[in-house]
Design a protein around this motif. Structure first.
Motif, mmCIF file in Angstrom:
data_model
loop_
_atom_site.group_PDB
_atom_site.id
_atom_site.type_symbol
_atom_site.label_atom_id
_atom_site.label_comp_id
_atom_site.label_asym_id
_atom_site.label_seq_id
_atom_site.Cartn_x
_atom_site.Cartn_y
_atom_site.Cartn_z
ATOM 1 N N UNK A 57 0.852 -1.198 0.000
ATOM 2 C CA UNK A 57 0.000 0.000 0.000
ATOM 3 C C UNK A 57 0.886 1.245 0.000
ATOM 4 N N UNK A 58 0.495 2.238 -0.809
ATOM 5 C CA UNK A 58 1.225 3.503 -0.881
ATOM 6 C C UNK A 58 1.106 4.237 0.458
ATOM 7 N N UNK A 59 2.212 4.780 0.949
ATOM 8 C CA UNK A 59 2.177 5.591 2.173
ATOM 9 C C UNK A 59 2.572 7.017 1.823
ATOM 10 N N UNK A 60 2.222 7.950 2.710
ATOM 11 C CA UNK A 60 2.557 9.353 2.473
ATOM 12 C C UNK A 60 4.071 9.555 2.473
ATOM 13 N N UNK A 61 4.775 8.840 3.336
ATOM 14 C CA UNK A 61 6.238 8.972 3.378
ATOM 15 C C UNK A 61 6.867 8.520 2.054
ATOM 16 N N UNK A 62 6.380 7.391 1.529
ATOM 17 C CA UNK A 62 6.908 6.892 0.248
ATOM 18 C C UNK A 62 6.609 7.881 -0.871
ATOM 19 N N UNK A 63 5.420 8.468 -0.829
ATOM 20 C CA UNK A 63 5.067 9.466 -1.847
ATOM 21 C C UNK A 63 5.998 10.670 -1.750
ATOM 22 N N UNK A 64 6.289 11.115 -0.530
ATOM 23 C CA UNK A 64 7.141 12.297 -0.350
ATOM 24 C C UNK A 64 8.555 12.071 -0.872
ATOM 25 N N UNK A 65 9.043 10.842 -0.770
ATOM 26 C CA UNK A 65 10.373 10.539 -1.324
ATOM 27 C C UNK A 65 10.372 10.761 -2.835
ATOM 28 N N UNK A 66 9.306 10.308 -3.484
ATOM 29 C CA UNK A 66 9.186 10.514 -4.941
ATOM 30 C C UNK A 66 9.023 11.987 -5.264
ATOM 31 N N UNK A 67 8.198 12.693 -4.488
ATOM 32 C CA UNK A 67 7.938 14.118 -4.759
ATOM 33 C C UNK A 67 9.219 14.939 -4.655
ATOM 34 N N UNK A 68 10.023 14.664 -3.622
ATOM 35 C CA UNK A 68 11.253 15.451 -3.424
ATOM 36 C C UNK A 68 12.268 15.234 -4.540
ATOM 37 N N UNK A 69 12.100 14.146 -5.306
ATOM 38 C CA UNK A 69 13.053 13.877 -6.387
ATOM 39 C C UNK A 69 12.841 14.790 -7.596
ATOM 40 N N UNK A 70 11.656 15.420 -7.692
ATOM 41 C CA UNK A 70 11.456 16.266 -8.881
ATOM 42 C C UNK A 70 10.618 17.529 -8.638
ATOM 43 N N UNK A 71 9.953 17.665 -7.482
ATOM 44 C CA UNK A 71 9.195 18.889 -7.187
ATOM 45 C C UNK A 71 9.961 19.733 -6.170
ATOM 46 N N UNK A 72 9.680 21.057 -6.154
ATOM 47 C CA UNK A 72 10.306 21.881 -5.119
ATOM 48 C C UNK A 72 9.519 21.745 -3.809
ATOM 49 N N UNK A 73 10.058 22.271 -2.742
ATOM 50 C CA UNK A 73 9.485 22.070 -1.403
ATOM 51 C C UNK A 73 8.066 22.624 -1.306
ATOM 52 N N UNK A 74 7.837 23.814 -1.862
ATOM 53 C CA UNK A 74 6.511 24.441 -1.776
ATOM 54 C C UNK A 74 5.460 23.578 -2.486
#
Length: 705
Positions: free
Chosen positions: A1-18
């Motif tokens: 199951x997808x978790x928010x922490x796992x999603x954040x790892x992916x997000x930080x790889x290509x999106x900015x913090x805001x």
């Protein structure tokens, strides 16, 4: 199951913090909105939007798409409105969420109509923002991954809809990875036994072929490295659904389908693609006619690659695809590839342009379709192309589905070209409009200002754009014909009572239209023409204030309606008796078909006379026009070439034969049945007289029924 922490790892790889923080805020908003709700599996409902956002994050979609994924069920499943989402996350996200949200539960006549309405709404939303379909595809993908918890009937329905609509849409947008997963999951849910058997057979065959596959791969790698090329050779996997579909469509066994070895070669540049192709062709002999250059001429979804089939060692066919890494990304992710950087990538910009062009085409079809079911049928036609590439006289390349005709080409150029098309030249040679086109041909369309689409085009037009435009024209023509015929029938009904439509008081007419819930007079006339209202009773209702009994007056003074042959689609001529000018005729007002003309002595009128309220007195106009179908039965001796003699004699009188058939009477005589087009009874009599002069013709009779 997808978790928010796992999603954040992916997000930080290509999106900015805001941007990542906005996505996280959307998650907590959705968690509160769906509080207390659960999925069929028992998991908290918010796990679904989180998983959908995870699928889009793996594609490196922008943060607004991810926010919309988090909130895509909020409007439908909670009390939160679109305006509240707009205040929290901006109007763009609100529009995306609204576009993805399904239709509010409405009462439709059938499940198919409900699905069609849903898709129609989605198509309109896609036209405003193409990201709507990407969120929708991710939503459907997670639903397919969790299909196992549903009842089998519901799971099969969702799987069928996915295979019919969503997998082809993913293919149309170039999202091959999503398409393959849709097909594999859908196939397993729809045909679990077949999927298991093909999977077992595939695993067994892979084990047997492993050594040969490694030999071919090694030989390719060594040859290309000796030539100085840096490449990556990947063995392409066979997928269960594609194997099943090929077995079914080509009527081949499993061993015949899986007897092909497939490889993909990834190189560093377009120039290297062609150099590697030359090396491969020198290593193994290419199979003639099996080379396709999708780099020079990309597919409609932006897909680019070189395809070739080679004859390898032990006479084993080898499929090879050669492409760059960027083309590989585009092939797998399609329109979603490099979404954030599309302005820097010519190929992905082209892919977006192609996708938007396709969506605009959907919008045009939706506007022309009569209802949602007709629209979705057009979309299905458009989603299953097997492409050919043809040229305009100016050298522009057009992509069309296989079996497309010049009519499809004409509409692909422009709707006005299609509507005014009269003939065509294929490679400078005059050709029929029904001739299927082949790749590489140059097509020139000849037009005429007064030309109109022909209903016969529907027999061979295959593209959704051509068919929807022809249908639209015929509907508008039918509407004009219906209004004219309805006016004639109502006038006839009113004349039986000593008045007509022009003399009717306007306030009386508008009161009647209002009482009967018609917006205008044309709607009433169309209903009369289609047989939904009887003209005599409509006239009686309009004149209900008369002192005399209008119905009795009607029976005392029936005036027949004149048929002149130019009424169009709402007057048809019965195939049972083939009435032609000069025959005594009667009519029958058929539901949705208008007036059906019969000969007075037709046996089928017996039943119609039992419903005399639909019977209409008819006569031929003094200036009747056109050609009418008549049927003759000719008794001839059994002699060689008699059929050709009869056909030649009829053609010499400039009469068109529509149908010809034979039936043996006995060893000596044969019946020849001819259906032909004539102007009237006099014309038919001349044809019959001419046929009787042929040697060995014994009898010529007109078929009565």
């Amino acid at each position: 199951m997808q978790t928010l922490d796992a999603l954040n790892i992916t997000l930080r790889s290509y999106l900015n913090t805001e941007q990542a923080n906005h996505v996280n805020r959307a998650y907590f908003f959705a968690e509160q909105a769906h509080y207390g709700q659960q999925r069929h599996s028992g998991d908290p409902y918010v796990s679904h939007p989180l998983a959908v956002a995870g699928i889009l994050a793996d594609m490196h979609m922008d943060h607004q798409s991810l926010i919309a994924a988090m909130l895509h069920d909020v409007i439908e499943d909670t009390g939160i409105e679109k305006s509240a989402i707009g205040e929290q996350f901006g109007p763009t996200v609100a529009e995306l969420v609204d576009g993805v949200s399904k239709l509010t539960q409405m009462e439709f006549q059938s499940l198919e109509e409900k699905q069609a309405e849903n898709f129609q709404k989605m198509a309109l939303a896609m036209a405003q923002d193409i990201r709507v379909i990407l969120v929708k595809l991710a939503d459907r993908l997670h639903n397919m991954r969790t299909l196992g918890v549903l009842k089998s009937t519901k799971a099969r329905r969702i799987a069928r809809e996915t295979l019919d609509i969503y997998a082809p849409i993913a293919a149309r947008l170039g999202m091959n990875t999503v398409r393959l997963e849709f097909e594999e999951l859908g196939f397993s849910a729809l045909y679990p036994m077949r999927a298991r058997r093909i999977d077992a057979a595939l695993r067994k065959s892979v084990g047997h072929r492993k050594e040969l596959v490694e030999q071919v791969r090694h030989q390719i790698e060594v040859t290309l490295e000796q030539e100085g090329h840096e490449i990556c050779v990947i063995g392409r996997e066979k997928h269960l659904y594609s194997i099943y579909r090929k077995m079914k469509s080509k009527h081949k066994s499993f061993s015949e389908i899986t007897d092909i070895y497939a490889f993909r070669i990834i190189v560093d540049s377009v120039d290297t693609c062609y150099r590697v192709l030359g090396c491969i062709h020198s290593l193994y002999k290419p199979v003639p006619g099996e080379f396709k250059d999708y780099i020079a001429i990309p597919k409609a979804n932006g897909y680019q690659s070189l395809h070739t089939v080679l004859m390898g060692m032990h006479a084993v066919p080898i499929e090879v695809q050669i492409r760059t890494q960027e083309m590989e990304d585009m092939a797998n992710k399609g329109i979603a590839a490099h979404w954030l950087y599309k302005t820097d990538s010519q190929s992905s910009t082209s892919s977006h342009a192609r996708a938007r062009e396709w969506v605009q085409g959907l919008l045009e079809m939706q506007q022309r379709a009569g209802n949602s079911l007709e629209f979705i049928e057009s979309v299905k036609i458009d989603l299953f192309p097997d492409e050919i590439y043809v040229f305009t006289p100016q050298g522009r390349i057009l992509e069309l589905p296989r079996r497309a005709t010049p009519v499809d080409f004409a509409y692909a150029v422009h709707t006005d070209v299609g509507n005014s098309c009269v003939a065509c030249r294929i490679n400078r040679r005059l050709s029929p409009l029904s001739e299927p086109l082949q790749s590489g041909q140059t097509i020139e369309i000849l037009t005429s200002p007064g030309a109109q689409p022909n209903p016969a085009w529907l027999d061979y037009a295959v593209t959704a754009k051509a068919r929807s435009n022809i249908h639209h024209f015929l509907k508008s023509q039918t509407l004009d014909d219906s209004v004219a015929l309805g006016r004639s029938l109502l006038d006839k009904g009113l004349m039986d009572f000593g008045t007509n439509l022009a003399n009717l008081a306007e306030d009386r007419l508008w009161d009647f239209l209002s009482q009967q819930h018609y917006e205008n007079l044309d709607d009433l006339l169309v209903d009369i023409a289609r047989g939904n209202r009887l003209p005599v009773f409509t006239a009686q209702q309009l004149l209900s204030g008369l002192e005399e009994d209008p119905l009795q007056q009607h029976h005392d003074s029936v005036q027949p309606v004149a048929i002149c042959g130019t009424e169009g689609f709402m007057v048809s001529y019965a195939r049972c008796c083939h009435p032609i000018p000069g025959d005594p005729i009667e009519g029958y007002l058929s539901l949705e078909k208008g007036v059906v003309v019969h000969r007075e002595q037709c046996k089928n009128l017996t039943d119609i006379r039992d419903h005399n309220e639909r019977q209409i007195a008819l006569r031929w106009d003094d200036n009747v026009e056109g050609e009418y179908s008549a049927e003759l039965r000719v008794e001839v001796e059994n002699r060689r070439g008699m059929l050709a003699v009869i056909a030649t004699r009829i053609n010499s009188m400039n009469v068109n034969i529509e149908k010809i058939s034979t039936e043996d009477k006995d060893y000596q005589f044969t019946y020849v049945t001819l259906e032909m087009l004539v102007h009237d009874r006099v014309h038919l009599a001349r044809v019959m007289k001419r046929l009787r002069t042929i040697n060995h013709v014994h009898k010529v009779n007109r078929v009565k029924n």
